[in-house]
Design a protein around this motif. Sequence first.
Motif, PDB file in Angstrom:
ATOM      1  N   ALA A 125       2.239   3.137   0.771  1.00  0.00           N
ATOM      2  CA  ALA A 125       2.441   4.571   0.581  1.00  0.00           C
ATOM      3  C   ALA A 125       3.039   5.204   1.838  1.00  0.00           C
ATOM      4  O   ALA A 125       2.697   4.829   2.960  1.00  0.00           O
ATOM      5  CB  ALA A 125       1.120   5.250   0.235  1.00  0.00           C
ATOM      6  N   ARG A 170      -1.975  -0.474   2.507  1.00  0.00           N
ATOM      7  CA  ARG A 170      -1.615  -1.778   1.923  1.00  0.00           C
ATOM      8  C   ARG A 170      -0.670  -1.620   0.727  1.00  0.00           C
ATOM      9  O   ARG A 170       0.162  -2.487   0.473  1.00  0.00           O
ATOM     10  CB  ARG A 170      -2.879  -2.524   1.494  1.00  0.00           C
ATOM     11  CG  ARG A 170      -3.639  -3.168   2.636  1.00  0.00           C
ATOM     12  CD  ARG A 170      -4.636  -4.189   2.135  1.00  0.00           C
ATOM     13  NE  ARG A 170      -5.699  -3.571   1.339  1.00  0.00           N
ATOM     14  CZ  ARG A 170      -6.854  -3.165   1.844  1.00  0.00           C
ATOM     15  NH1 ARG A 170      -7.101  -3.283   3.141  1.00  0.00           N
ATOM     16  NH2 ARG A 170      -7.772  -2.620   1.061  1.00  0.00           N
ATOM     17  N   ALA A 171      -0.795  -0.515   0.022  1.00  0.00           N
ATOM     18  CA  ALA A 171       0.060  -0.286  -1.141  1.00  0.00           C
ATOM     19  C   ALA A 171       1.445   0.201  -0.753  1.00  0.00           C
ATOM     20  O   ALA A 171       2.311   0.375  -1.616  1.00  0.00           O
ATOM     21  CB  ALA A 171      -0.604   0.723  -2.078  1.00  0.00           C
ATOM     22  N   LEU A 193      -4.722   3.138  -7.822  1.00  0.00           N
ATOM     23  CA  LEU A 193      -4.671   2.696  -6.429  1.00  0.00           C
ATOM     24  C   LEU A 193      -5.696   1.590  -6.158  1.00  0.00           C
ATOM     25  O   LEU A 193      -5.379   0.587  -5.513  1.00  0.00           O
ATOM     26  CB  LEU A 193      -4.919   3.885  -5.493  1.00  0.00           C
ATOM     27  CG  LEU A 193      -4.946   3.574  -3.996  1.00  0.00           C
ATOM     28  CD1 LEU A 193      -3.587   3.048  -3.524  1.00  0.00           C
ATOM     29  CD2 LEU A 193      -5.350   4.810  -3.196  1.00  0.00           C
ATOM     30  N   ILE A 194      -6.932   1.765  -6.635  1.00  0.00           N
ATOM     31  CA  ILE A 194      -7.998   0.784  -6.406  1.00  0.00           C
ATOM     32  C   ILE A 194      -8.578   0.368  -7.758  1.00  0.00           C
ATOM     33  O   ILE A 194      -9.524   0.998  -8.254  1.00  0.00           O
ATOM     34  CB  ILE A 194      -9.123   1.365  -5.509  1.00  0.00           C
ATOM     35  CG1 ILE A 194      -8.546   2.010  -4.248  1.00  0.00           C
ATOM     36  CG2 ILE A 194     -10.113   0.266  -5.126  1.00  0.00           C
ATOM     37  CD1 ILE A 194      -9.575   2.706  -3.393  1.00  0.00           C
ATOM     38  N   ASN A 202      -6.359   1.155   1.670  1.00  0.00           N
ATOM     39  CA  ASN A 202      -5.747   0.803   0.384  1.00  0.00           C
ATOM     40  C   ASN A 202      -4.377   1.446   0.241  1.00  0.00           C
ATOM     41  O   ASN A 202      -3.416   0.818  -0.251  1.00  0.00           O
ATOM     42  CB  ASN A 202      -6.636   1.254  -0.781  1.00  0.00           C
ATOM     43  CG  ASN A 202      -7.994   0.591  -0.763  1.00  0.00           C
ATOM     44  OD1 ASN A 202      -8.904   1.097  -0.111  1.00  0.00           O
ATOM     45  ND2 ASN A 202      -8.145  -0.534  -1.456  1.00  0.00           N
ATOM     46  N   ALA A 203      -4.263   2.692   0.685  1.00  0.00           N
ATOM     47  CA  ALA A 203      -2.984   3.387   0.613  1.00  0.00           C
ATOM     48  C   ALA A 203      -1.953   2.732   1.524  1.00  0.00           C
ATOM     49  O   ALA A 203      -0.782   2.576   1.148  1.00  0.00           O
ATOM     50  CB  ALA A 203      -3.172   4.852   0.992  1.00  0.00           C
ATOM     51  N   ILE A 208      -1.279   5.999  -7.357  1.00  0.00           N
ATOM     52  CA  ILE A 208      -0.094   5.891  -6.507  1.00  0.00           C
ATOM     53  C   ILE A 208       1.140   5.956  -7.380  1.00  0.00           C
ATOM     54  O   ILE A 208       1.153   5.413  -8.496  1.00  0.00           O
ATOM     55  CB  ILE A 208      -0.121   4.602  -5.661  1.00  0.00           C
ATOM     56  CG1 ILE A 208       1.022   4.602  -4.639  1.00  0.00           C
ATOM     57  CG2 ILE A 208      -0.123   3.348  -6.522  1.00  0.00           C
ATOM     58  CD1 ILE A 208       0.853   3.576  -3.540  1.00  0.00           C
ATOM     59  N   GLN A 265      -6.887  -3.225 -14.460  1.00  0.00           N
ATOM     60  CA  GLN A 265      -5.697  -2.510 -13.999  1.00  0.00           C
ATOM     61  C   GLN A 265      -5.616  -1.069 -14.509  1.00  0.00           C
ATOM     62  O   GLN A 265      -4.856  -0.261 -13.969  1.00  0.00           O
ATOM     63  CB  GLN A 265      -4.432  -3.261 -14.420  1.00  0.00           C
ATOM     64  CG  GLN A 265      -4.297  -3.469 -15.922  1.00  0.00           C
ATOM     65  CD  GLN A 265      -3.087  -4.304 -16.276  1.00  0.00           C
ATOM     66  OE1 GLN A 265      -1.971  -3.961 -15.913  1.00  0.00           O
ATOM     67  NE2 GLN A 265      -3.300  -5.407 -16.965  1.00  0.00           N
ATOM     68  N   ALA A 324       0.243   8.098  -2.354  1.00  0.00           N
ATOM     69  CA  ALA A 324      -1.078   7.771  -2.900  1.00  0.00           C
ATOM     70  C   ALA A 324      -1.943   9.025  -2.870  1.00  0.00           C
ATOM     71  O   ALA A 324      -1.820   9.848  -1.959  1.00  0.00           O
ATOM     72  CB  ALA A 324      -1.732   6.654  -2.095  1.00  0.00           C
ATOM     73  N   LYS A 338       0.239   4.536 -11.063  1.00  0.00           N
ATOM     74  CA  LYS A 338      -0.662   3.402 -11.273  1.00  0.00           C
ATOM     75  C   LYS A 338      -1.981   3.647 -10.537  1.00  0.00           C
ATOM     76  O   LYS A 338      -2.060   4.498  -9.650  1.00  0.00           O
ATOM     77  CB  LYS A 338      -0.019   2.102 -10.766  1.00  0.00           C
ATOM     78  CG  LYS A 338       1.253   1.712 -11.516  1.00  0.00           C
ATOM     79  CD  LYS A 338       1.835   0.422 -10.956  1.00  0.00           C
ATOM     80  CE  LYS A 338       3.112   0.036 -11.696  1.00  0.00           C
ATOM     81  NZ  LYS A 338       3.707  -1.202 -11.136  1.00  0.00           N
ATOM     82  N   LYS A 385       6.928   7.423  -1.763  1.00  0.00           N
ATOM     83  CA  LYS A 385       5.810   6.740  -2.400  1.00  0.00           C
ATOM     84  C   LYS A 385       4.515   7.379  -1.898  1.00  0.00           C
ATOM     85  O   LYS A 385       4.239   7.363  -0.694  1.00  0.00           O
ATOM     86  CB  LYS A 385       5.827   5.244  -2.077  1.00  0.00           C
ATOM     87  CG  LYS A 385       4.867   4.415  -2.919  1.00  0.00           C
ATOM     88  CD  LYS A 385       5.074   2.927  -2.676  1.00  0.00           C
ATOM     89  CE  LYS A 385       4.218   2.098  -3.618  1.00  0.00           C
ATOM     90  NZ  LYS A 385       4.426   0.628  -3.399  1.00  0.00           N
TER      91      LYS A 385
END
Length: 380
Positions: free
Chosen positions: A309, A306-307, A134-135, A303-304, A252, A245, A291, A132, A289
């Motif tokens: 990763a 928070r996701a 990432l940002i 961002n990574a 990621i 999206q 990113a 998906k 997982k």
Amino acid sequence: MSGLLNNQTMKIKEILLVLEEMAPLAYAEDFDNVGLLTGNKDNDATGILVCHDALENVISEAIAKKCNLVVCFHPILFSGLKKITGSNYVERALIKAIKNDIAIFAVHTALDNHSKGVNHILAKAIGLQNIKILIPKANFIRKLVTYTIPENAEEVRNALFDAGAGTIGNYENCSFNSKGIGTYMGNENSNPEIGARFEFVENDEIKIEVTFEKQLESKILKALFQSHAYEEVAYEIYELQNQHQNIGLGAIGTLEKPLSETEFLLMVKDKMQTPAIRHTAFTNKKIQKVAVLGGSGSFAIKNAIRAGADAFLTSDLKYHNFYEAENQLLLADIGHFESERYTKNYIVDFLQKKIPNFAAILPLGGIVLSEENTNPVKYL
């Protein structure tokens, strides 16, 4: 583009349409310089050389291989030039290209932001699944609202869909429709479809709402005006705050099986053909997982995290960037060129699929993958 394949020649501008289908220029970041950098798009194309960086030696390669269009990932012309005297590598490449009538076209962040572009390529190369963005890209979606009579609603909707409106994720032909009463009164210059001049008209109408990507706005409006029944078309366009999206930076996904940090880095080192990887201290967690962000990606560390990763692969990290991992993930710098190394192969594959008999059309050069290694970083 099928009609082009029967031609004896192709114009450079026809090839650019194929490239913009692969990487719409509207996807590029505002700071970037993508598209046609040098050359006349109306010239007949003799061949395409695809490279990472359009350096002077690459332009020489294009000349030798009878290719008058160079498609590069990084734009050789990035910032403004006040003079071109051959005093640096940028000016020398541009002078050689211009002297030899070579067109240069750059894709860079237009392909970075594509869902199947640079970061998807990197993610697939290391075996990630369920990939998906990432940002996701913000401020890219717009909404059109228009009003028409019920008898005209289907024609308007279909025209808007054909122009590219109404796509949301994996769904197409999306719209919202509501009934209402429209009113108007035409002046002496009007020519109303329903009613007469100076007549106050109340009419059943359908309100149609569709979203679209911002670069399609002129195409969407043209379709609206051509399909609408009214002389004067009432419409509104809004910029939405929704993130897109399927467009954005980074990617990621997950590995099929978790790996130890050492196993993971050795796998990445092998897959990306990089001699060395700089990384943070091990967290002693399994890596599953992951990113990624090809090129310079320090801005995406948070961002990574928070996701969720377990690891984040990118390049061009500075000393203090490694602190930003905060022991929450394994942060690894795999090299700028290395993180984007398969991009030019993707471009060649795309062109060969879209223009399968290109060699017959352009017997001089065809579609050529550059053999020049333009990575400026060497390892001892």
